[in-house]
Design a protein around this motif. Structure first.
Motif, PDB file in Angstrom:
ATOM      1  N   LYS A   2     -13.240  45.120   7.238  1.00  8.55           N
ATOM      2  CA  LYS A   2     -12.629  44.848   5.948  1.00  8.55           C
ATOM      3  C   LYS A   2     -11.129  44.588   6.106  1.00  8.55           C
ATOM      4  O   LYS A   2     -10.578  43.745   5.418  1.00  8.55           O
ATOM      5  CB  LYS A   2     -12.856  46.017   4.992  1.00  8.55           C
ATOM      6  CG  LYS A   2     -14.230  46.068   4.404  1.00  8.55           C
ATOM      7  CD  LYS A   2     -14.302  47.165   3.355  1.00  8.55           C
ATOM      8  CE  LYS A   2     -15.662  47.190   2.702  1.00  8.55           C
ATOM      9  NZ  LYS A   2     -15.746  48.163   1.636  1.00  8.55           N
ATOM     10  N   ASN A   3     -10.497  45.340   7.011  1.00  7.44           N
ATOM     11  CA  ASN A   3      -9.057  45.163   7.209  1.00  7.44           C
ATOM     12  C   ASN A   3      -8.731  43.784   7.777  1.00  7.44           C
ATOM     13  O   ASN A   3      -7.733  43.178   7.390  1.00  7.44           O
ATOM     14  CB  ASN A   3      -8.504  46.247   8.146  1.00  7.44           C
ATOM     15  CG  ASN A   3      -8.407  47.587   7.454  1.00  7.44           C
ATOM     16  OD1 ASN A   3      -8.398  47.649   6.232  1.00  7.44           O
ATOM     17  ND2 ASN A   3      -8.358  48.647   8.240  1.00  7.44           N
ATOM     18  N   SER A   4      -9.543  43.305   8.686  1.00  6.87           N
ATOM     19  CA  SER A   4      -9.268  41.990   9.268  1.00  6.87           C
ATOM     20  C   SER A   4      -9.480  40.869   8.248  1.00  6.87           C
ATOM     21  O   SER A   4      -8.736  39.891   8.234  1.00  6.87           O
ATOM     22  CB  SER A   4     -10.131  41.765  10.513  1.00  6.87           C
ATOM     23  OG  SER A   4     -11.500  41.790  10.167  1.00  6.87           O
ATOM     24  N   ILE A   5     -10.473  41.003   7.385  1.00  2.00           N
ATOM     25  CA  ILE A   5     -10.705  39.992   6.345  1.00  2.00           C
ATOM     26  C   ILE A   5      -9.564  40.015   5.331  1.00  2.00           C
ATOM     27  O   ILE A   5      -9.049  38.968   4.933  1.00  2.00           O
ATOM     28  CB  ILE A   5     -12.069  40.219   5.653  1.00  2.00           C
ATOM     29  CG1 ILE A   5     -13.205  39.959   6.637  1.00  2.00           C
ATOM     30  CG2 ILE A   5     -12.206  39.331   4.417  1.00  2.00           C
ATOM     31  CD1 ILE A   5     -14.578  40.293   6.101  1.00  2.00           C
ATOM     32  N   LEU A   6      -9.139  41.204   4.933  1.00  2.00           N
ATOM     33  CA  LEU A   6      -8.032  41.337   3.991  1.00  2.00           C
ATOM     34  C   LEU A   6      -6.743  40.789   4.592  1.00  2.00           C
ATOM     35  O   LEU A   6      -5.999  40.056   3.928  1.00  2.00           O
ATOM     36  CB  LEU A   6      -7.851  42.804   3.595  1.00  2.00           C
ATOM     37  CG  LEU A   6      -6.749  43.095   2.595  1.00  2.00           C
ATOM     38  CD1 LEU A   6      -7.013  42.375   1.283  1.00  2.00           C
ATOM     39  CD2 LEU A   6      -6.627  44.588   2.371  1.00  2.00           C
ATOM     40  N   ILE A  12      -3.337  33.707   4.822  1.00  2.00           N
ATOM     41  CA  ILE A  12      -3.642  32.373   4.290  1.00  2.00           C
ATOM     42  C   ILE A  12      -2.931  32.153   2.949  1.00  2.00           C
ATOM     43  O   ILE A  12      -2.388  31.085   2.693  1.00  2.00           O
ATOM     44  CB  ILE A  12      -5.170  32.180   4.147  1.00  2.00           C
ATOM     45  CG1 ILE A  12      -5.814  32.100   5.535  1.00  2.00           C
ATOM     46  CG2 ILE A  12      -5.501  30.946   3.328  1.00  2.00           C
ATOM     47  CD1 ILE A  12      -7.326  32.138   5.518  1.00  2.00           C
ATOM     48  N   THR A  13      -2.923  33.180   2.106  1.00  2.00           N
ATOM     49  CA  THR A  13      -2.281  33.064   0.799  1.00  2.00           C
ATOM     50  C   THR A  13      -0.769  32.864   0.941  1.00  2.00           C
ATOM     51  O   THR A  13      -0.187  32.016   0.280  1.00  2.00           O
ATOM     52  CB  THR A  13      -2.562  34.316  -0.048  1.00  2.00           C
ATOM     53  OG1 THR A  13      -3.965  34.501  -0.167  1.00  2.00           O
ATOM     54  CG2 THR A  13      -1.949  34.181  -1.434  1.00  2.00           C
ATOM     55  N   LEU A  14      -0.139  33.620   1.805  1.00  2.00           N
ATOM     56  CA  LEU A  14       1.308  33.520   1.971  1.00  2.00           C
ATOM     57  C   LEU A  14       1.724  32.282   2.756  1.00  2.00           C
ATOM     58  O   LEU A  14       2.833  31.778   2.575  1.00  2.00           O
ATOM     59  CB  LEU A  14       1.851  34.782   2.649  1.00  2.00           C
ATOM     60  CG  LEU A  14       1.738  36.066   1.827  1.00  2.00           C
ATOM     61  CD1 LEU A  14       2.240  37.251   2.628  1.00  2.00           C
ATOM     62  CD2 LEU A  14       2.481  35.945   0.510  1.00  2.00           C
ATOM     63  N   ALA A  15       0.881  31.781   3.592  1.00  2.00           N
ATOM     64  CA  ALA A  15       1.219  30.603   4.394  1.00  2.00           C
ATOM     65  C   ALA A  15       1.265  29.337   3.549  1.00  2.00           C
ATOM     66  O   ALA A  15       1.914  28.363   3.917  1.00  2.00           O
ATOM     67  CB  ALA A  15       0.205  30.434   5.518  1.00  2.00           C
ATOM     68  N   SER A  16       0.624  29.339   2.416  1.00  2.00           N
ATOM     69  CA  SER A  16       0.595  28.132   1.591  1.00  2.00           C
ATOM     70  C   SER A  16       1.736  28.077   0.580  1.00  2.00           C
ATOM     71  O   SER A  16       1.795  27.160  -0.221  1.00  2.00           O
ATOM     72  CB  SER A  16      -0.744  28.044   0.870  1.00  2.00           C
ATOM     73  OG  SER A  16      -0.874  29.128  -0.034  1.00  2.00           O
ATOM     74  N   CYS A  17       2.631  29.035   0.599  1.00  2.00           N
ATOM     75  CA  CYS A  17       3.750  29.041  -0.341  1.00  2.00           C
ATOM     76  C   CYS A  17       4.777  27.990   0.056  1.00  2.00           C
ATOM     77  O   CYS A  17       5.112  27.840   1.220  1.00  2.00           O
ATOM     78  CB  CYS A  17       4.423  30.406  -0.374  1.00  2.00           C
ATOM     79  SG  CYS A  17       3.353  31.704  -1.002  1.00  2.00           S
ATOM     80  N   SER A  18       5.274  27.270  -0.926  1.00  2.00           N
ATOM     81  CA  SER A  18       6.338  26.298  -0.691  1.00  2.00           C
ATOM     82  C   SER A  18       7.206  26.239  -1.929  1.00  2.00           C
ATOM     83  O   SER A  18       6.782  26.598  -3.027  1.00  2.00           O
ATOM     84  CB  SER A  18       5.763  24.921  -0.361  1.00  2.00           C
ATOM     85  OG  SER A  18       5.005  24.463  -1.446  1.00  2.00           O
TER      86      SER A  18
END
Length: 68
Positions: A2-6, A12-18
């Protein structure tokens, strides 16, 4: 597991910020040159041209002396 999926979801969520920057320019005195997208102030002895649409948001100011 669960920790690795979270952790993967957070990355992924933070990498798409611009971020984007938008500015608008207007002047009752200057003449807008629609061909070059410049704002131009022209006098009898000089011409000043502002370009606010440079690559990567760079501004360009050109001053030209019209005297001989």
């Amino acid at each position: 597991m669960k920790n690795s999926i979270l952790t993967a979801l957070i990355i992924i969520t933070l990498a798409s910020c611009s971020s984007y920057k938008m500015s608008t320019i207007s002047s009752p005195v200057g003449i807008k040159d629609s061909k070059n997208k410049n704002l131009v102030f022209e006098y009898d002895s000089m011409k000043i041209s502002y370009n606010f649409f440079g690559e990567d948001g760079a501004y360009e100011i050109t001053v030209a002396n019209k005297l001989p």
